[in-house]
Design a protein around this motif. Structure first.
Motif, PDB file in Angstrom:
ATOM      1  N   THR A  92       0.732  -1.144   0.004  1.00 54.49           N
ATOM      2  CA  THR A  92      -0.211   0.102  -0.194  1.00 54.49           C
ATOM      3  C   THR A  92       0.771   1.430   0.029  1.00 54.49           C
ATOM      4  O   THR A  92       0.435   2.186  -0.727  1.00 54.49           O
TER       5      THR A  92
ATOM      6  N   LYS B 269       2.022   2.232  -3.323  1.00 50.75           N
ATOM      7  CA  LYS B 269       0.950   2.570  -4.193  1.00 50.75           C
ATOM      8  C   LYS B 269       0.640   4.195  -4.076  1.00 50.75           C
ATOM      9  O   LYS B 269       0.655   4.806  -5.283  1.00 50.75           O
TER      10      LYS B 269
ATOM     11  N   PRO C  96      -9.148   7.291  -1.529  1.00 52.94           N
ATOM     12  CA  PRO C  96      -9.014   6.100  -1.347  1.00 52.94           C
ATOM     13  C   PRO C  96      -9.062   5.331  -2.749  1.00 52.94           C
ATOM     14  O   PRO C  96      -9.492   5.923  -3.743  1.00 52.94           O
ATOM     15  N   LYS C  97      -8.331   4.174  -2.522  1.00 50.09           N
ATOM     16  CA  LYS C  97      -8.160   3.454  -3.978  1.00 50.09           C
ATOM     17  C   LYS C  97      -8.850   1.974  -3.774  1.00 50.09           C
ATOM     18  O   LYS C  97      -8.772   1.513  -2.580  1.00 50.09           O
ATOM     19  N   GLN C  98      -8.924   1.404  -4.641  1.00 51.45           N
ATOM     20  CA  GLN C  98      -9.381   0.061  -4.673  1.00 51.45           C
ATOM     21  C   GLN C  98      -8.269  -0.924  -4.198  1.00 51.45           C
ATOM     22  O   GLN C  98      -7.074  -0.725  -4.645  1.00 51.45           O
ATOM     23  N   VAL C  99      -8.479  -1.658  -3.321  1.00 52.01           N
ATOM     24  CA  VAL C  99      -7.588  -2.658  -2.878  1.00 52.01           C
ATOM     25  C   VAL C  99      -7.102  -3.626  -3.929  1.00 52.01           C
ATOM     26  O   VAL C  99      -7.770  -4.189  -4.788  1.00 52.01           O
ATOM     27  N   GLU C 100      -5.790  -3.838  -4.023  1.00 51.96           N
ATOM     28  CA  GLU C 100      -4.985  -4.588  -5.116  1.00 51.96           C
ATOM     29  C   GLU C 100      -4.717  -6.027  -4.509  1.00 51.96           C
ATOM     30  O   GLU C 100      -4.927  -6.173  -3.155  1.00 51.96           O
ATOM     31  N   ASN C 101      -4.664  -6.956  -5.318  1.00 54.37           N
ATOM     32  CA  ASN C 101      -4.403  -8.249  -5.037  1.00 54.37           C
ATOM     33  C   ASN C 101      -3.224  -8.396  -4.214  1.00 54.37           C
ATOM     34  O   ASN C 101      -3.197  -9.152  -3.067  1.00 54.37           O
TER      35      ASN C 101
ATOM     36  N   GLU D 249      -2.033  -6.334  -2.105  1.00 50.99           N
ATOM     37  CA  GLU D 249      -2.220  -5.806  -0.972  1.00 50.99           C
ATOM     38  C   GLU D 249      -2.874  -6.865   0.129  1.00 50.99           C
ATOM     39  O   GLU D 249      -2.525  -6.928   1.267  1.00 50.99           O
TER      40      GLU D 249
END
Length: 325
Positions: free
Chosen positions: A123, A126, A179-184, A186
């Motif tokens: 995170t 990112k 806020p961002k979309q959670v990545e794999n 992460e």
């Protein structure tokens, strides 16, 4: 309660972040700087050694009396975990294995993340790369405090609390400001850290987990190493938005104090950053620091400095008391 902070809004600018222009100019004048680009060949070995040291010492220190353990959580675990968090910073720029091996960099970053107990390596990368590209951007750069922080932490006493709670603000700020979309990866990082926390608890005991987690929280709060959080971009001098530190703690901090140099050339690793200043000294003839503890003290006691002492690029929320074209 102490003196009231006199700064009530950010300093707003309407230009691009300054380091891209400096980079282009410096490379035209000193093309040999490009020879410094690339990963550090020793980092992939140093990080596991530091992690091993932290885990082994945690096993023994967790058996000591509470007051001694608490002091060492601040003095030793705090220093080592802060060192590892700055290793994660280096690794976020792919400076352990190079740009051709992104997954190896993410893996060694998660190795560095183990003793911190809080999953953060993926995170951090990112958001941190955006901090470089969009330094000071109103909506993107989550390194900048929120308006709520500026509103609530407005005098000497509350600034002490703010410094102590820095790890909390750095953790939650992205989720509210950008806020961002959670990545794999992460999710992998989360499972990895929780798994290691369980292993440490099972084989070393709960006090070992408490010691390591305490080191993370204490080492990033009211701690000499944490002075870099403030020294890097807080505008102690109006108009200058990035500052370097040339003191001895760079030896424990992967040279993160060379912060103007790092922002000018983020793909030069910690071990070669001092050479940038040697090659182009006239570009770094500007105010800098030699004490992170001194920076923390000045931040707390100076009524002109507070959470609002940052440069922002965007539209002022309160009219913007300090504007620059």
């Amino acid at each position: 309660m102490g003196q009231i902070v006199s700064t009530h809004d950010f300093q707003y600018k309407y230009d691009d972040e300054p380091h891209a222009t400096r980079r282009k100019e410096m490379l035209a004048k000193y093309p040999q700087i490009k020879e410094l680009f690339g990963p550090d060949p020793y980092m992939r070995y140093l990080v596991p050694l530091i992690v091993t040291f932290q885990l082994v010492t945690a096993y023994y220190i967790a058996q000591l009396p509470g007051p001694i353990m608490l002091f060492l959580a601040w003095a030793l675990a705090g220093t080592v975990n802060h060192n590892l968090s700055l290793a994660m910073h280096e690794i976020s720029h792919n400076l352990a294995f190079g740009h051709s091996s992104p997954l190896l960099n993410r893996f060694i970053g998660m190795v560095a993340n183990i003793p911190l107990c809080v999953p953060s390596s993926v995170t951090f990368k990112k958001y941190h790369l955006e901090h470089h590209r969009y330094q000071g951007h109103e909506k993107i750069d989550v390194d900048i405090p929120s308006h709520l922080e500026g509103y609530f932490f407005y005098n000497t006493f509350t600034k002490i609390i703010w410094v102590f709670l820095q790890p909390l603000f750095y953790t939650i700020r992205p989720f509210f400001m950008n806020p961002k979309q959670v990545e794999n990866l992460e999710v992998v990082n989360f499972v990895w850290n929780i798994g290691w926390n369980c292993l440490i608890y099972n084989f070393m005991g709960g006090w070992a987990v408490a010691y390591l987690l305490g080191g993370t929280l204490l080492g990033m709060g009211l701690h000499p190493m944490a002075g870099h959080f403030i020294s890097e971009h807080y505008t102690f001098i109006k108009g200058q938005e990035t500052y370097s530190y040339y003191g001895p703690l760079n030896m424990l901090a992967w040279n993160v104090g060379y912060h103007n140099e790092h922002h000018d050339f983020p793909y030069i690793p910690w071990s070669r950053l001092p050479k940038v200043k040697e090659i182009a000294p006239e570009y770094y003839d500007m105010p800098s620091y030699d004490s992170w503890s001194g920076v923390i003290y000045k931040y707390i006691t100076d009524p002109e400095i507070g959470p609002y002492s940052r440069v922002k690029r965007g539209v002022p929320a309160t009219g913007g008391e300090k504007k620059e074209e």
